[in-house]
Design a protein around this motif. Structure first.
Motif, short mmCIF file in Angstrom:
data_model
loop_
_atom_site.label_atom_id
_atom_site.label_comp_id
_atom_site.label_asym_id
_atom_site.label_seq_id
_atom_site.Cartn_x
_atom_site.Cartn_y
_atom_site.Cartn_z
N HIS A 30 37.87 45.49 43.98
CA HIS A 30 37.00 45.02 42.97
C HIS A 30 37.53 43.58 42.48
O HIS A 30 38.71 43.38 42.06
CB HIS A 30 37.05 45.73 41.80
N ARG A 32 37.12 41.74 39.94
CA ARG A 32 37.69 41.42 38.74
C ARG A 32 38.93 42.08 38.56
O ARG A 32 39.81 41.84 37.90
CB ARG A 32 36.52 41.66 37.69
N PHE A 33 38.65 43.47 38.53
CA PHE A 33 39.97 44.50 38.25
C PHE A 33 41.11 44.27 39.30
O PHE A 33 41.93 44.96 38.79
CB PHE A 33 39.27 45.87 38.11
N ASP A 34 40.99 44.14 40.43
CA ASP A 34 41.91 44.07 41.36
C ASP A 34 42.83 42.64 41.21
O ASP A 34 43.83 42.38 41.95
CB ASP A 34 41.51 44.30 42.53
N ARG A 119 45.41 38.52 32.87
CA ARG A 119 44.14 38.58 32.30
C ARG A 119 44.14 37.75 31.30
O ARG A 119 44.78 37.48 30.39
CB ARG A 119 44.02 40.30 31.91
#
Length: 175
Positions: A30, A32-34, A119
């Motif tokens: 992913h 965004r999430f990785d 993030r």
């Protein structure tokens, strides 16, 4: 083949998006999430410049103390909860971020803020820049940033900087 595919794909993309290289990733990857980190740059023009009007914040009416702004950047590393810089009424599960880099650099009449973290919260970079500019103009002292962060209140931080000076420049992944 990869270079040819990169050229072909770039021919279809709008001017503000480009592909640099193509490589295989896990099926459940992913974007965004990785990601392990993201790096943004924010540009401020210290002189009235019609050529950078749409790509940098035009901040030429008041001088900025870049040393004070960099002093305040060091304080960012003392914290992980950046609620004071988060957009209100979002569905964030947490406002915890790990800061890796935050610094101001002047090149002639251009000022660049580089910030990197694992993030970012929505509107976080622009809120930090706006607060840093208040420090640079003397409205706040660098050490006031601690109280802004500890208040965990978006209203304690400065007004968000305009969006047109902000650029995502790097996203890192572990493969």
């Amino acid at each position: 083949m990869d270079d040819q595919l990169v050229r072909r794909l770039n021919s279809f993309l709008p001017p503000d998006i480009s592909i640099k290289r193509i490589f295989p990733v896990k099926d459940d990857f992913h974007a965004r999430f990785d990601a392990t980190y993201r790096t943004y740059e924010y540009y401020i023009s210290l002189e009235k410049n019609p050529f950078t009007q749409e790509s940098a914040w035009q901040h030429w009416k008041r001088s900025l103390d870049i040393n004070a702004m960099n002093e305040a950047c060091k304080i960012l590393f003392e914290y992980e909860d950046f609620t004071s810089f988060a957009k209100l009424k979002t569905d964030n599960k947490t406002n915890i971020c790990k800061m890796y880099k935050a610094e101001w650099e002047q090149n002639g009449t251009e000022l660049k803020f580089t910030v990197s973290a694992n993030r970012f919260l929505r509107n976080m970079v622009r809120a930090i820049v706006g607060t840093m500019v208040e420090i640079g103009t003397g409205k706040l002292k660098p050490e006031d940033l601690r109280q802004v962060i500890e208040d965990k209140n978006r209203n304690a931080a400065g007004t968000s900087a305009p969006g047109h000076g902000l650029y995502l420049v790097d996203v890192g992944y572990e493969f």
